[in-house]
Design a protein around this motif. Structure first.
Motif, PDB file in Angstrom:
ATOM      1  N   ALA A 206       0.823  -1.214   0.000  1.00  0.00           N
ATOM      2  CA  ALA A 206       0.000   0.000   0.000  1.00  0.00           C
ATOM      3  C   ALA A 206       0.854   1.260   0.000  1.00  0.00           C
ATOM      4  O   ALA A 206       0.381   2.344  -0.309  1.00  0.00           O
ATOM      5  CB  ALA A 206      -0.914  -0.011   1.209  1.00  0.00           C
ATOM      6  N   ARG A 207       2.134   1.124   0.382  1.00  0.00           N
ATOM      7  CA  ARG A 207       2.999   2.312   0.442  1.00  0.00           C
ATOM      8  C   ARG A 207       4.461   1.915   0.259  1.00  0.00           C
ATOM      9  O   ARG A 207       4.834   0.764   0.545  1.00  0.00           O
ATOM     10  CB  ARG A 207       2.800   3.064   1.762  1.00  0.00           C
ATOM     11  CG  ARG A 207       2.906   2.192   2.982  1.00  0.00           C
ATOM     12  CD  ARG A 207       2.274   2.858   4.202  1.00  0.00           C
ATOM     13  NE  ARG A 207       2.309   1.966   5.341  1.00  0.00           N
ATOM     14  CZ  ARG A 207       3.343   1.831   6.158  1.00  0.00           C
ATOM     15  NH1 ARG A 207       4.428   2.540   5.981  1.00  0.00           N
ATOM     16  NH2 ARG A 207       3.296   0.983   7.164  1.00  0.00           N
ATOM     17  N   ILE A 208       5.252   2.884  -0.223  1.00  0.00           N
ATOM     18  CA  ILE A 208       6.692   2.629  -0.330  1.00  0.00           C
ATOM     19  C   ILE A 208       7.282   2.566   1.080  1.00  0.00           C
ATOM     20  O   ILE A 208       6.623   2.960   2.035  1.00  0.00           O
ATOM     21  CB  ILE A 208       7.413   3.708  -1.196  1.00  0.00           C
ATOM     22  CG1 ILE A 208       7.162   5.121  -0.651  1.00  0.00           C
ATOM     23  CG2 ILE A 208       6.995   3.601  -2.651  1.00  0.00           C
ATOM     24  CD1 ILE A 208       8.053   6.184  -1.285  1.00  0.00           C
ATOM     25  N   VAL A 209       8.533   2.102   1.174  1.00  0.00           N
ATOM     26  CA  VAL A 209       9.174   1.813   2.475  1.00  0.00           C
ATOM     27  C   VAL A 209       8.146   1.267   3.483  1.00  0.00           C
ATOM     28  O   VAL A 209       7.973   1.803   4.576  1.00  0.00           O
ATOM     29  CB  VAL A 209       9.977   3.012   3.077  1.00  0.00           C
ATOM     30  CG1 VAL A 209      11.306   3.178   2.401  1.00  0.00           C
ATOM     31  CG2 VAL A 209       9.232   4.343   3.039  1.00  0.00           C
ATOM     32  N   SER A 210       7.512   0.185   3.072  1.00  0.00           N
ATOM     33  CA  SER A 210       6.345  -0.292   3.817  1.00  0.00           C
ATOM     34  C   SER A 210       6.691  -0.905   5.168  1.00  0.00           C
ATOM     35  O   SER A 210       5.808  -1.158   5.966  1.00  0.00           O
ATOM     36  CB  SER A 210       5.578  -1.310   2.975  1.00  0.00           C
ATOM     37  OG  SER A 210       6.412  -2.404   2.700  1.00  0.00           O
ATOM     38  N   ARG A 211       8.007  -1.123   5.435  1.00  0.00           N
ATOM     39  CA  ARG A 211       8.361  -1.661   6.754  1.00  0.00           C
ATOM     40  C   ARG A 211       8.502  -0.549   7.787  1.00  0.00           C
ATOM     41  O   ARG A 211       8.776  -0.803   8.947  1.00  0.00           O
ATOM     42  CB  ARG A 211       9.662  -2.464   6.670  1.00  0.00           C
ATOM     43  CG  ARG A 211       9.470  -3.752   5.878  1.00  0.00           C
ATOM     44  CD  ARG A 211      10.719  -4.610   5.856  1.00  0.00           C
ATOM     45  NE  ARG A 211      10.703  -5.470   4.681  1.00  0.00           N
ATOM     46  CZ  ARG A 211      11.578  -5.415   3.701  1.00  0.00           C
ATOM     47  NH1 ARG A 211      12.564  -4.548   3.726  1.00  0.00           N
ATOM     48  NH2 ARG A 211      11.468  -6.232   2.683  1.00  0.00           N
ATOM     49  N   GLU A 212       8.348   0.699   7.354  1.00  0.00           N
ATOM     50  CA  GLU A 212       8.487   1.830   8.278  1.00  0.00           C
ATOM     51  C   GLU A 212       7.099   2.338   8.680  1.00  0.00           C
ATOM     52  O   GLU A 212       6.083   1.941   8.110  1.00  0.00           O
ATOM     53  CB  GLU A 212       9.265   2.969   7.597  1.00  0.00           C
ATOM     54  CG  GLU A 212      10.577   2.544   6.977  1.00  0.00           C
ATOM     55  CD  GLU A 212      11.607   2.013   7.981  1.00  0.00           C
ATOM     56  OE1 GLU A 212      11.577   2.444   9.143  1.00  0.00           O
ATOM     57  OE2 GLU A 212      12.428   1.151   7.598  1.00  0.00           O
ATOM     58  N   ASP A 213       7.073   3.287   9.642  1.00  0.00           N
ATOM     59  CA  ASP A 213       5.804   3.903  10.037  1.00  0.00           C
ATOM     60  C   ASP A 213       5.161   4.608   8.841  1.00  0.00           C
ATOM     61  O   ASP A 213       5.861   5.068   7.931  1.00  0.00           O
ATOM     62  CB  ASP A 213       6.065   4.959  11.129  1.00  0.00           C
ATOM     63  CG  ASP A 213       6.339   4.319  12.491  1.00  0.00           C
ATOM     64  OD1 ASP A 213       5.968   3.141  12.681  1.00  0.00           O
ATOM     65  OD2 ASP A 213       6.926   5.007  13.350  1.00  0.00           O
ATOM     66  N   GLU A 214       3.848   4.763   8.905  1.00  0.00           N
ATOM     67  CA  GLU A 214       3.117   5.378   7.789  1.00  0.00           C
ATOM     68  C   GLU A 214       3.571   6.803   7.492  1.00  0.00           C
ATOM     69  O   GLU A 214       3.618   7.228   6.341  1.00  0.00           O
ATOM     70  CB  GLU A 214       1.611   5.376   8.078  1.00  0.00           C
ATOM     71  CG  GLU A 214       0.993   4.022   7.797  1.00  0.00           C
ATOM     72  CD  GLU A 214      -0.504   4.000   8.006  1.00  0.00           C
ATOM     73  OE1 GLU A 214      -1.150   5.047   7.826  1.00  0.00           O
ATOM     74  OE2 GLU A 214      -1.010   2.920   8.346  1.00  0.00           O
ATOM     75  N   ASP A 215       3.903   7.570   8.567  1.00  0.00           N
ATOM     76  CA  ASP A 215       4.319   8.963   8.301  1.00  0.00           C
ATOM     77  C   ASP A 215       5.662   9.022   7.571  1.00  0.00           C
ATOM     78  O   ASP A 215       5.928   9.953   6.816  1.00  0.00           O
ATOM     79  CB  ASP A 215       4.329   9.812   9.590  1.00  0.00           C
ATOM     80  CG  ASP A 215       5.144   9.209  10.725  1.00  0.00           C
ATOM     81  OD1 ASP A 215       5.633   8.077  10.574  1.00  0.00           O
ATOM     82  OD2 ASP A 215       5.292   9.872  11.772  1.00  0.00           O
ATOM     83  N   ILE A 216       6.491   8.006   7.766  1.00  0.00           N
ATOM     84  CA  ILE A 216       7.779   7.950   7.043  1.00  0.00           C
ATOM     85  C   ILE A 216       7.494   7.694   5.555  1.00  0.00           C
ATOM     86  O   ILE A 216       8.042   8.370   4.674  1.00  0.00           O
ATOM     87  CB  ILE A 216       8.676   6.814   7.601  1.00  0.00           C
ATOM     88  CG1 ILE A 216       9.060   7.084   9.052  1.00  0.00           C
ATOM     89  CG2 ILE A 216       9.892   6.587   6.709  1.00  0.00           C
ATOM     90  CD1 ILE A 216      10.238   7.982   9.279  1.00  0.00           C
TER      91      ILE A 216
END
Ligand SMILES: Cc1cc2nc3c(=O)[nH]c(=O)nc-3n(C[C@H](O)[C@H](O)[C@H](O)COP(=O)(O)OP(=O)(O)OC[C@H]3O[C@@H](n4cnc5c(N)ncnc54)[C@H](O)[C@@H]3O)c2cc1C
Ligand SMILES: NC(=O)c1ccc[n+]([C@@H]2O[C@H](COP(=O)([O-])OP(=O)(O)OC[C@H]3O[C@@H](n4cnc5c(N)ncnc54)[C@H](O)[C@@H]3O)[C@@H](O)[C@H]2O)c1
Length: 461
Positions: A206-216
């Motif tokens: 659903a998002r890039i760098v998906s292993r990080e927090d959503e705000d990142i």
């Protein structure tokens, strides 16, 4: 058959240093490398990419310098020169490691592919065409990993690029389509955008760098889109076709909806797979998981006593510093009779996008999942004096702290020198320095790290 005290397969970030240390400790040692001394990091990973990231930063600064009052009227990207500089730095590093190994008494360096033929017996197809059989009671596996290429219709018919082959380009692709929005996809994506390519990134999650927090993820996406990189999340490529002139049409599924994208080059950056198949590990009883990762215990010993696995090939975090730390753990346990294990170490990392993303310890998502009593400190880089002065206020610093003990549990720093700032926080974590002390630490002004005062002033006690 040649008998050794220790044999190492793979001259990667663990194998090379381990070979020298074992030989210096008096063990008759052989190290076998099928390709280049130094492994991925030196030859196809950290060294070449960070060298090229520096060139890309220079291009970016040329476009930004007018804001700082310096007018660069025109600049051009000299890809052959960028590649030449990168090749020279790689070669220097590779040869430095190799020469040091070749000069080490007690150490034989063999170039060829190693495979087990029997219990603790290894056959090497030497690059010279000859064969050699070796045996040792102690064997260390450091074969690393290679790019994973998924099964997508038509992908094998186009001349796709991987993180290894893209390093050979001496021109700027017109339109680079990248599969995967994490380390490799983002580092190369931003780099080639800065060199002048049109860049489109497809990320399955659903998002890039998906292993990080959503705000990142959101901030990283904003930063990359500001450089006119197109990002499709929740997207997969389902087919590729190349016409006679070389132009590629990718069929993609965006949130389940089909779309066509025309591009000139495709970079596959969807993870890496361990290079364990050629080792024929079943001959010596070393077990692997369903992905081919070598199973180890927390002291890095495989299912066969006396055989250890180090670095990427055992799965888990795949970083140079982790592979290197594997070497120090195994060495100190075996030779210095210490009792170390891999569970006790931190796993810091830095994504070399610009700005960098430095990360250590727990993030907010993980702290929430574990039900911890925590607080989050967050400071936009726009409030950091150093960032304002240097003209780069993208990103933010974020730290997770334990409400009761005031200890720092983790940090993510997406900002200029994010990796270095994260490392200051890592040192605080390692030394047990609490956030209420850092809040009033005297740091030199105006460094990025000085703003760690302000980061923790945002927290109310
Ligand atoms: C593009 C890219 C950028 C990266 N950037 C970073 C970064 O900035 N920071 C970071 O920490 N990490 C980075 N990494 C990851 C890092 O490169 C690896 O985690 C690191 O190299 C550790 O690898 P290793 O020691 O497990 O093995 P490797 O370094 O991969 O070495 C394994 C060696 O074993 C040899 N080998 C394999 N099988 C055999 C066999 N049967 N016989 C003989 N030899 C064999 C291989 O040829 C290879 O040389 C990057 C990776 C890539 C691909
Ligand atoms: N700065 C660094 O430390 C650095 C830099 C580069 C690479 N590395 C190492 O190299 C390893 C490999 O990096 P990577 O970026 O290739 O792998 P990765 O596993 O980190 O990321 C792959 C990304 O591709 C996505 N993906 C998977 N299949 C897909 C598909 N079919 N279509 C679109 N997206 C898909 C995943 O969701 C993920 O976001 C990493 O584990 C990392 O440890 C580290």
């Amino acid at each position: 058959m040649k008998k050794y005290d220790a044999i190492i397969i793979g001259a990667g970030q663990a194998g090379g240093p381990l070979a020298k240390k074992l030989a210096n400790a008096g063990k008759k040692t052989a190290i076998i490398e099928k390709r280049f001394y130094g492994g991925t990091c030196v030859n196809d990973g950290c060294t070449p990419t960070k060298t090229m990231v520096a060139s890309a930063k220079a291009a970016y600064m040329a476009t930004k310098s007018a804001e700082l009052g310096i007018l660069v009227k025109k600049f051009s990207v000299n890809m052959p020169q960028i590649k030449k500089r990168k090749d020279e730095i790689v070669l220097r590093s590779r040869n430095g490691g190799l020469h040091a190994a070749e000069k080490t008494p007690n150490l034989d360096v063999l170039f060829g592919e190693a495979t087990f033929t029997d219990h603790k017996t290894i056959s090497v197809n030497l690059n010279s065409g000859k064969k050699q059989t070796l045996q040792a009671d102690l064997i260390f596996l450091n074969p690393g990993a290679k790019p994973f290429v998924p099964e997508i219709e038509g992908l094998h018919d186009i001349n796709y690029l991987t993180s290894t082959t893209i390093l050979d380009l001496d021109y700027v692709p017109e339109h680079l389509l990248i599969l995967g929005g994490n380390y490799i996809g983002l580092e190369f994506g931003q780099m080639f955008r800065r060199f002048g390519s049109k860049v489109t990134i497809l990320e399955r999650s659903a998002r890039i760098v998906s292993r990080e927090d959503e705000d990142i993820s959101a901030e990283m996406q904003k930063i990359l889109e500001a450089e006119a990189i197109t990002i499709y999340n929740q997207t997969q490529a389902t087919g590729f076709k190349q016409n006679k002139s070389g132009k590629i049409t990718a069929t993609i599924s965006v949130n389940g909806e089909e779309k066509k994208i025309k591009c000139t080059h495709v970079l596959v950056a969807v993870g890496r797979t361990p290079q364990t198949e050629a080792l024929n590990l079943s001959k010596t009883g070393v077990a692997t998981d369903e992905k081919g990762n070598i199973k180890v215990n927390n002291k890095l010993e495989t299912t066969t006593p006396g055989i250890y696995a180090l670095g990427d090939a055992k799965g888990g975090p795949a970083f140079t510093h982790i592979s290197y730390n594997d070497f120090t753990i195994v060495y100190r346990n075996l030779i210095e009779k210490q009792d170390l294990n891999i569970n006790d170490r931190p796993v810091p990392y830095c994504m070399f996008t610009d700005p960098q993303l430095g990360r250590v310890g727990l993030d907010e998502t993980e702290a929430k999942k574990q039900g911890l009593n925590y607080k989050v400190a967050k400071l936009p880089m726009a409030h950091v004096a150093r960032a304002i002065e240097t003209g780069d206020t993208r990103g933010f610093m974020k730290a997770i702290v334990d409400t009761k003990t005031k200890k720092i549990l983790g940090a993510n720093v997406l900002g200029p020198e994010g990796g270095e700032i994260m490392t200051v926080l890592q040192m605080a974590m390692e030394g047990g320095i609490t956030y209420d002390r850092i809040r009033y630490c005297v740091f030199a002004h105006p460094l990025y790290s000085e703003s760690l005062n302000n980061l923790f002033i945002t927290l109310e006690d």
